[in-house]
Design a protein around this motif. Structure first.
Motif, mmCIF file in Angstrom:
data_model
loop_
_atom_site.group_PDB
_atom_site.id
_atom_site.type_symbol
_atom_site.label_atom_id
_atom_site.label_comp_id
_atom_site.label_asym_id
_atom_site.label_seq_id
_atom_site.Cartn_x
_atom_site.Cartn_y
_atom_site.Cartn_z
ATOM 1 N N UNK A 16 0.832 -1.207 0.000
ATOM 2 C CA UNK A 16 0.000 0.000 0.000
ATOM 3 C C UNK A 16 0.866 1.256 0.000
ATOM 4 N N UNK A 17 1.923 1.253 0.826
ATOM 5 C CA UNK A 17 2.822 2.402 0.858
ATOM 6 C C UNK A 17 3.494 2.615 -0.495
ATOM 7 N N UNK A 18 3.943 1.541 -1.106
ATOM 8 C CA UNK A 18 4.601 1.639 -2.409
ATOM 9 C C UNK A 18 3.625 2.147 -3.466
ATOM 10 N N UNK A 19 2.411 1.632 -3.453
ATOM 11 C CA UNK A 19 1.409 2.057 -4.438
ATOM 12 C C UNK A 19 1.025 3.516 -4.224
ATOM 13 N N UNK A 20 0.910 3.945 -2.961
ATOM 14 C CA UNK A 20 0.582 5.341 -2.671
ATOM 15 C C UNK A 20 1.679 6.270 -3.184
ATOM 16 N N UNK A 21 2.948 5.885 -2.973
ATOM 17 C CA UNK A 21 4.067 6.676 -3.508
ATOM 18 C C UNK A 21 4.045 6.694 -5.030
ATOM 19 N N UNK A 22 3.681 5.576 -5.631
ATOM 20 C CA UNK A 22 3.602 5.479 -7.094
ATOM 21 C C UNK A 22 2.553 6.447 -7.639
ATOM 22 N N UNK A 23 1.387 6.470 -7.014
ATOM 23 C CA UNK A 23 0.310 7.359 -7.466
ATOM 24 C C UNK A 23 0.675 8.818 -7.207
ATOM 25 N N UNK A 24 1.257 9.099 -6.041
ATOM 26 C CA UNK A 24 1.610 10.474 -5.700
ATOM 27 C C UNK A 24 2.698 11.037 -6.615
ATOM 28 N N UNK A 25 3.569 10.176 -7.118
ATOM 29 C CA UNK A 25 4.645 10.646 -7.994
ATOM 30 C C UNK A 25 4.214 10.718 -9.453
ATOM 31 N N UNK A 26 2.953 10.470 -9.706
ATOM 32 C CA UNK A 26 2.456 10.560 -11.076
ATOM 33 C C UNK A 26 2.801 9.353 -11.923
ATOM 34 N N UNK A 27 2.915 8.212 -11.318
ATOM 35 C CA UNK A 27 3.206 6.984 -12.070
ATOM 36 C C UNK A 27 4.677 6.701 -12.257
ATOM 37 N N UNK A 28 5.515 7.337 -11.453
ATOM 38 C CA UNK A 28 6.962 7.094 -11.550
ATOM 39 C C UNK A 28 7.389 6.183 -10.412
ATOM 40 N N UNK A 29 8.348 5.356 -10.691
ATOM 41 C CA UNK A 29 8.847 4.445 -9.665
ATOM 42 C C UNK A 29 8.161 3.091 -9.744
ATOM 43 N N UNK A 30 8.378 2.302 -8.701
ATOM 44 C CA UNK A 30 7.837 0.946 -8.672
ATOM 45 C C UNK A 30 6.382 0.957 -8.224
ATOM 46 N N UNK A 31 5.574 0.151 -8.891
ATOM 47 C CA UNK A 31 4.171 0.009 -8.503
ATOM 48 C C UNK A 31 4.041 -1.052 -7.420
ATOM 49 N N UNK A 32 4.843 -2.099 -7.501
ATOM 50 C CA UNK A 32 4.846 -3.194 -6.531
ATOM 51 C C UNK A 32 6.265 -3.478 -6.085
ATOM 52 N N UNK A 33 6.390 -4.082 -4.925
ATOM 53 C CA UNK A 33 7.660 -4.632 -4.469
ATOM 54 C C UNK A 33 7.561 -6.142 -4.660
ATOM 55 N N UNK A 34 8.540 -6.776 -5.271
ATOM 56 C CA UNK A 34 8.479 -8.231 -5.438
ATOM 57 C C UNK A 34 8.436 -8.940 -4.084
ATOM 58 N N UNK A 50 1.264 -16.090 0.052
ATOM 59 C CA UNK A 50 -0.196 -16.042 -0.043
ATOM 60 C C UNK A 50 -0.692 -14.610 -0.246
ATOM 61 N N UNK A 51 -0.082 -13.672 0.473
ATOM 62 C CA UNK A 51 -0.482 -12.275 0.322
ATOM 63 C C UNK A 51 -0.153 -11.768 -1.079
ATOM 64 N N UNK A 52 0.990 -12.178 -1.609
ATOM 65 C CA UNK A 52 1.382 -11.764 -2.961
ATOM 66 C C UNK A 52 0.396 -12.308 -3.990
ATOM 67 N N UNK A 53 0.026 -13.552 -3.829
ATOM 68 C CA UNK A 53 -0.935 -14.166 -4.759
ATOM 69 C C UNK A 53 -2.286 -13.465 -4.683
ATOM 70 N N UNK A 54 -2.718 -13.141 -3.461
ATOM 71 C CA UNK A 54 -3.999 -12.442 -3.294
ATOM 72 C C UNK A 54 -3.933 -11.036 -3.887
ATOM 73 N N UNK A 55 -2.833 -10.348 -3.667
ATOM 74 C CA UNK A 55 -2.690 -8.984 -4.183
ATOM 75 C C UNK A 55 -2.654 -8.979 -5.701
ATOM 76 N N UNK A 56 -1.934 -9.894 -6.282
ATOM 77 C CA UNK A 56 -1.857 -9.946 -7.749
ATOM 78 C C UNK A 56 -3.215 -10.326 -8.347
ATOM 79 N N UNK A 57 -3.921 -11.235 -7.715
ATOM 80 C CA UNK A 57 -5.260 -11.571 -8.184
ATOM 81 C C UNK A 57 -6.211 -10.408 -8.039
ATOM 82 N N UNK A 58 -6.032 -9.653 -6.980
ATOM 83 C CA UNK A 58 -6.875 -8.488 -6.750
ATOM 84 C C UNK A 58 -6.638 -7.421 -7.812
ATOM 85 N N UNK A 59 -5.377 -7.204 -8.171
ATOM 86 C CA UNK A 59 -5.070 -6.163 -9.141
ATOM 87 C C UNK A 59 -5.483 -6.540 -10.557
#
Length: 121
Positions: A38-56, A90-99
């Protein structure tokens, strides 16, 4: 068709304590993964789509193992290493399925660890 068997566990008090610690560690790892994403995605949106959207997920597992376990989260060493690893996977699988549905703002996660169901494959 998946079929399951219900079994009743009669653990000793030590085993019950370990089950509860494992469930707590898994819950913490799952929620920690979600918070970091969530923190990474919030930074991604705030920067206008620059940087990483997800952390592996491997990077988050390494962060937990190398940075948190030896210092501030030593209680994670009391449970098996696979508990935290599987919770993050499991969280990664759920997050990727969610997106794939593209509904990030509507995520709700509830977990109960009272019932253990084993499935035979």
């Amino acid at each position: 068709m998946l079929t399951g068997k219900r079994i009743r566990l009669l653990p000793t008090s030590e085993q019950e304590t370990l089950f509860r610690k494992s469930a707590g560690a898994a819950r913490w790892a799952y929620n920690h993964y979600i918070d970091m994403q969530k923190e990474t995605y919030t930074r991604y949106v705030a920067s206008g789509g620059k940087g990483a959207k997800f952390i592996p997920e491997g990077e988050i597992r390494r962060h937990i193992t190398r940075d948190l376990k030896p210092t501030s989260h030593q209680w994670l060493c009391e449970v098996g290493c696979n508990v935290v690893k599987q919770a993050v996977k499991d969280a990664d699988r759920a997050m990727r399925g969610f997106f794939t549905k593209n509904r990030f703002s509507q995520v709700q996660i509830t977990q109960t660890f009272q019932t253990v169901v084993l499935r035979e494959l």
